[in-house]
Design an enzyme around this catalytic site. Structure first.
Site: not given
Ligand SMILES: [Zn+2]
Ligand SMILES: [Zn+2]
Length: 304
Positions: A69, A71, A73-74, A158, A181, A251
């Site tokens: 996805h 976000h 942090d990914h 999510h 997530d 995570h």
């Molecule tokens: Zn994340």
């Molecule tokens: Zn996320």
């Protein structure tokens, strides 16, 4: 074991949840899966390039990248990873699979780096990076079936992100599932049925309050975490219902609280999961051999 034998392994490159970095702490989300001779990167949080190099990967051989996805942090380091591989001499096509919006991300990254890309093509005689990368956007269901490697996706829970997908990788009877997530999501158990490894996100209740206190927009953060992520106990329940061979908690939220140690994660998840267990740390290697005598973590501590 012959030297040319393909060794399947999972390497957790970045094991923390969320985009924040703290001194000496772990990196955001990214993993390396070597399966059936393919080099597969799952998520590209900050630190993925360093993690791959430290795991012994020659960036020139970059092959398959999956983004669960969008976000940050990914996905934050997706462009920089491919660009760094390109300047290292990337020669083959890289296939990127991601949710809707991934192609836009890549196009805009190339635009942002246009000066450098164009000058290296002229000055260093490099191939055009834009022609070396193909981006395929996927939804739920079959994502890829190629030379015995099968990849499928399941939309998880999510909010407010709707395009967030768990991924299942299968090759020659071996399977690895990444939850991405997600809040506690029972359909994941069917999706992960019988997998050799389930990599599931996890947070720890007693750590959330301290995290909320030291974060500026604490109340909103707490709301987001509770609605969109799973507690370790819930990850254990999915693993038990799915009958997987090994659960990897990843995570981690919080991942860098000095008051929270591995023993706390183990205590929480043991309420719902009694099987093989690994608590992720950056650089931790998990082997994927069926024969238990051939199963060996290359380094790092494993919790059998
Ligand atoms: Zn994340
Ligand atoms: Zn996320």
């Amino acid at each position: 074991m012959s030297v040319d034998r393909v060794r399947d392994r999972l390497v957790l490159l970045g094991s923390k949840g969320g985009p924040a970095l703290r001194p000496g702490g772990p990196w955001p989300s990214s993993s390396l899966l070597e399966l059936g001779g393919r080099t597969i990167v799952v998520d590209c949080g900050l630190g993925v390039t360093r993690g791959l190099v430290d795991a012994g990967i020659n960036l020139k051989t970059l092959d398959l990248i999956f983004i669960t996805h969008l976000h940050s942090d990914h996905v934050l380091e997706l462009g920089p990873l491919i660009h760094t591989a390109w300047t290292a001499g990337l020669a083959n096509q890289v296939s990127v699979y991601g949710p809707s919006g991934t192609a836009d991300y890549w196009r805009h990254f190339c635009q942002a780096m246009e000066f450098d890309i164009d000058i290296r093509i002229v000055d260093e005689g490099r191939p055009d990076i834009r022609e070396l990368v193909s981006v395929a956007e996927f939804g739920e269901g079959a994502v890829l079936e190629e030379s015995g490697l099968k990849v499928t996706a399941l939309r998880v829970d999510h909010p407010p992100v709707t395009d967030c997908f768990a991924l299942r990788f299968e090759h020659d009877g071996k399977s690895v599932v990444f939850s991405s997530d997600t809040a506690f999501f029972p359909p994941l158990a069917d999706f992960a049925r019988g997998a050799d490894i389930l990599v599931h996100e996890a947070m720890l209740e007693q750590g959330i309050e301290r995290l909320v206190v030291r974060t500026a927009n604490g109340a909103r953060l707490r709301e987001h975490l509770l609605a969109s992520h799973s507690f370790a106990e819930e990850a254990g329940r999915i693993a038990s219902d799915a009958g997987v061979k090994r659960l990897v908690l990843n995570h981690l939220i919080p991942a860098d609280d000095p008051e929270i140690g591995e023993a706390d994660w183990i205590a929480a998840v043991r309420k719902t999961w009694s099987g093989d267990l690994t608590i992720a740390r950056d650089g931790l290697v998990v082997g994927l051999e069926h024969d238990p005598e051939k199963w060996e973590p290359v380094f790092g501590k494993d919790h059998a």
